[in-house]
Design an enzyme around this catalytic site. Structure first.
Site, PDB file in Angstrom:
ATOM      1  N   GLY A 105       0.819  -1.230   0.000  1.00 59.25           N
ATOM      2  CA  GLY A 105       0.000   0.000   0.000  1.00 59.25           C
ATOM      3  C   GLY A 105       0.839   1.259   0.000  1.00 59.25           C
ATOM      4  N   GLY A 107       2.591   3.649   1.540  1.00 60.41           N
ATOM      5  CA  GLY A 107       3.123   3.867   2.876  1.00 60.41           C
ATOM      6  C   GLY A 107       3.648   5.273   3.070  1.00 60.41           C
ATOM      7  NE  ARG A 108       8.914   6.258   0.177  1.00 62.71           N
ATOM      8  CZ  ARG A 108      10.186   6.475  -0.024  1.00 62.71           C
ATOM      9  NH1 ARG A 108      10.774   7.478   0.574  1.00 62.71           N
ATOM     10  NH2 ARG A 108      10.871   5.694  -0.814  1.00 62.71           N
ATOM     11  CE  LYS A 127       8.211   7.583  -3.572  1.00 62.60           C
ATOM     12  NZ  LYS A 127       8.751   6.903  -4.746  1.00 62.60           N
ATOM     13  CG  ASP A 139      10.187   7.995   7.998  1.00 63.80           C
ATOM     14  OD1 ASP A 139       9.849   7.567   6.865  1.00 63.80           O
ATOM     15  OD2 ASP A 139      11.277   8.560   8.212  1.00 63.80           O
ATOM     16  CG  ASP A 274       5.256  -3.189  -4.724  1.00 66.92           C
ATOM     17  OD1 ASP A 274       5.857  -4.219  -5.070  1.00 66.92           O
ATOM     18  OD2 ASP A 274       5.793  -2.289  -4.061  1.00 66.92           O
ATOM     19  CG  ASN A 275       7.652  -0.499  -7.059  1.00 63.53           C
ATOM     20  OD1 ASN A 275       6.796   0.075  -6.394  1.00 63.53           O
ATOM     21  ND2 ASN A 275       8.816  -0.829  -6.572  1.00 63.53           N
TER      22      ASN A 275
HETATM   23  P1  AMP Z   1       9.079   0.820  -2.749  1.00 61.04           P
HETATM   24  O1  AMP Z   1      10.173  -0.191  -2.717  1.00 61.04           O
HETATM   25  O2  AMP Z   1       9.539   2.243  -2.621  1.00 61.04           O
HETATM   26  O3  AMP Z   1       8.145   0.636  -3.883  1.00 61.04           O
HETATM   27  O4  AMP Z   1       8.239   0.591  -1.417  1.00 61.04           O
HETATM   28  C1  AMP Z   1       7.653  -0.622  -1.057  1.00 61.04           C
HETATM   29  C2  AMP Z   1       6.639  -0.372   0.015  1.00 61.04           C
HETATM   30  O5  AMP Z   1       7.232   0.241   1.151  1.00 61.04           O
HETATM   31  C3  AMP Z   1       5.494   0.537  -0.404  1.00 61.04           C
HETATM   32  O6  AMP Z   1       4.333   0.082   0.215  1.00 61.04           O
HETATM   33  C4  AMP Z   1       5.925   1.874   0.157  1.00 61.04           C
HETATM   34  O7  AMP Z   1       4.857   2.741   0.366  1.00 61.04           O
HETATM   35  C5  AMP Z   1       6.590   1.465   1.460  1.00 61.04           C
HETATM   36  N1  AMP Z   1       7.571   2.455   1.913  1.00 61.04           N
HETATM   37  C6  AMP Z   1       8.776   2.730   1.360  1.00 61.04           C
HETATM   38  N2  AMP Z   1       9.398   3.715   2.038  1.00 61.04           N
HETATM   39  C7  AMP Z   1       8.572   4.067   3.051  1.00 61.04           C
HETATM   40  C8  AMP Z   1       8.639   5.026   4.107  1.00 61.04           C
HETATM   41  N3  AMP Z   1       9.688   5.821   4.283  1.00 61.04           N
HETATM   42  N4  AMP Z   1       7.582   5.118   4.939  1.00 61.04           N
HETATM   43  C9  AMP Z   1       6.512   4.317   4.788  1.00 61.04           C
HETATM   44  N5  AMP Z   1       6.393   3.403   3.844  1.00 61.04           N
HETATM   45  C10 AMP Z   1       7.404   3.265   2.971  1.00 61.04           C
HETATM   46 MG    MG Z   2       6.610   1.419  -4.649  1.00 59.28          MG
END
Ligand code: AMP
Ligand code: MG
Length: 531
Positions: A105, A107-108, A127, A139, A274-275
């Site tokens: 989901g 997350g940020r 973001k 965070d 998810d990306n």
């Molecule tokens: P990503 O690898 O950036 O696509 O992130 C994978 C998952 O981790 C996604 O659900 C992001 O929203 C979550 N995520 C990555 N960095 C953070 C962060 N600093 N705070 C909260 N969620 C994060």
């Molecule tokens: Mg992502």
């Protein structure tokens, strides 16, 4: 041109889909919902550090000047929610590095809402705007360096003609964010930032996977119908094969985007499901990188250093693997597995066709035909034999003069260009240079046989072989300057990346191959997921 505060804000996503009933913001598993409502967490001192003038012009949005349009800057920093907006974090899951990771989901990221623009209805998403129910243990924030990278690369990709989400603004938050850059137990405080991303939709493969994995069949159908209705109007939703056609189109778009990545030497770095966007857009710029020396085995992502799952040369097959996971998610809607096999075939065929066309265009040939196997195979084999800058090689080739010239002169010019692309020209063996000369002969012959003249070939090749790409060290230079308060590098670089196929004699410093100091420097060649 309208101010951000003057746009007609709405939220087609939250109005048409069911939200999470829990309204408090705490980390949790969410079920039977497509999103959770969540307000961005305010930041200390939002300051506009970057603005994509070209995207703003395309959208019809006015530059928010500090002092006279502070409200718009507050919106971009997450400090002000305007009437009509219903900020939300989307629920999705994903396969990370090949394994099902369950609920992930936003997350940020928080989508503020959507607005009608000159480009049509677009969603605006922040973001780095604070925690959401999907933040797990993190965070919800983003550091300046990662935000600069997302801001620059989204726009660079667009100007290269590659489907992508866009980036409107880069806002410094005035808050510090703690990150352990090397994952070695030495966390550091870094300046925080927020990018405002713009896209018709941020739905991902994982948006469907989570529903299938939780057995939420009714919700899966709702989301598929929603996607067709809102984003694939050419598909008649009542027709029996609507879902199959939807998957076919996602397959086609994904294949074309992947062929483009290969064409320009872009390595996404974290191709988790998810990306991957269901609109076939490049999305989620994290530890991405650009090929410098041609190397199919290269990945910029330090987290993936061992297995190199997401290396340059694997990207097309990884996207195919991801697409298979998406197809599996649709089994409750498309029980006939042979229909899904058909979608997978479409991916493969579209990729091969698009990639073939792009390789032909990179070489300045009207098409790759039978008999060109050696020409195409050898160019990549030789590029890999001795560290050779991918971008420079093809750009040099784009201006090689062939018409009516003796082969020995052509070969001499070719080798001069090649030497510019070598990282260590002194390492090139006489045998390798010989093989290159032979290749050059084959090339000159192919061009002649296909009736291509220099003038048209130079023009067409330059449209496929960019002069300026976002080399990893260039992004890092912009970040280093910005961290010390100087935004001039970022501004100049952004502007240069708007016309990447032009010769840009005034920006030759951005067209140079990676300097030696950047070879192993963090941020320049190796990036962590926390990027
Ligand atoms: P990503 O690898 O950036 O696509 O992130 C994978 C998952 O981790 C996604 O659900 C992001 O929203 C979550 N995520 C990555 N960095 C953070 C962060 N600093 N705070 C909260 N969620 C994060
Ligand atoms: Mg992502």
């Amino acid at each position: 041109m309208k101010k951000i505060t003057e746009l007609l804000w709405g939220s087609y996503f939250t109005e048409n889909l069911a939200g999470d009933l829990e309204e408090k913001n705490f980390t949790r598993p969410v079920s039977h919902a497509f999103f959770s409502r969540v307000i961005p967490t305010p930041v200390k001192a939002p300051k506009l550090l970057g603005w994509s003038r070209s995207l703003a012009n395309e959208l019809g949005i006015a530059f928010p000047t500090a002092g006279s349009d502070d409200d718009s800057i507050s919106v971009l920093g997450g400090n002000l929610v305007l009437p009509g907006m219903t900020p939300y974090a989307a629920r999705y899951g994903g396969h990370q590095f090949g394994n099902w990771a369950g609920q992930l989901g936003d997350g940020r990221a928080i989508t503020l809402g959507d607005a009608p623009t000159h480009l049509g209805r677009e969603e605006f998403q922040l973001k780095g705007s604070g925690p959401t129910p999907y933040s797990r243990r993190a965070d919800g924030r983003a550091v300046l360096r990662s935000s600069v990278r997302e801001f620059l690369c989204s726009e660079a990709m667009h100007h290269l003609g590659i489907p992508t989400t866009r980036a409107l603004s880069l806002v410094g938050t005035g808050d510090l964010v703690t990150r352990d850059l090397f994952y070695d137990g030495n966390p550091k405080d870094e300046p925080g930032a927020i990018v405002c991303r713009v896209s018709p939709s941020f739905l991902r493969f994982g948006s469907f996977e989570i529903l299938a994995s939780e057995g939420e069949t009714a919700e899966l159908k709702t989301l598929a119908d929603f996607l067709i209705r809102e984003h694939f109007p050419e598909i008649e939703s009542a027709e029996p094969d609507a879902y199959g056609k939807l998957l076919d189109e996602i397959a086609r778009r994904t294949a074309v985007t992947l062929a483009h990545w290969m064409r320009v030497g872009f390595v996404h770095g974290v191709m988790n499901t998810d990306n991957l966007s269901v609109l076939g857009l490049t999305i989620d710029y994290g530890p991405y990188g650009w090929l410098e020396g041609y190397d199919p085995g290269w990945t910029p992502n330090t987290t993936d250093r061992e297995r190199k799952r997401y290396r340059y040369g694997s990207q097309p097959s990884v996207a195919q693997w991801n697409l298979a996971r998406l197809c599996e998610s649709f089994i409750s809607l498309i029980p006939d597995e042979s229909r899904l096999t058909q979608t997978m075939k479409i991916y493969e065929e579209t990729f091969l066709t698009s990639y073939g066309e792009m390789i032909a265009a990179k070489l300045g040939l009207p098409e790759i035909s039978d008999g060109d196997e050696k020409l195409v195979g050898d160019v990549f084999k030789l590029l890999a034999a001795e560290e050779t800058d991918f971008t420079l090689f093809f750009r040099e080739l784009s201006s090689l003069a062939l018409d009516g010239r003796e082969l020995s002169l052509i070969q001499a010019d070719f080798l001069t260009g090649l030497r510019k692309a070598f990282f260590n020209p002194e390492n090139a063996s006489p045998q390798l240079l010989n093989e290159w000369s032979e290749w050059c002969g084959l090339y000159a012959e192919a061009v002649k046989n296909k009736g291509m003249r220099d003038r048209e070939r130079h023009v067409s090749m330059k449209k496929s072989n960019p002069k300026i790409v976002l080399r990893n060290y260039l992004a890092q230079n912009a970040i280093t300057a910005l961290e010390s308060g100087d935004d001039s590098v970022l501004r100049r670089l952004s502007l240069a990346l708007e016309t990447p196929y032009d010769d840009q004699e005034e920006n030759l410093d951005f067209a140079e191959k990676r300097p030696e100091w950047a070879r192993n420097k963090p941020g320049c060649s190796a990036l962590s997921c926390s990027s």
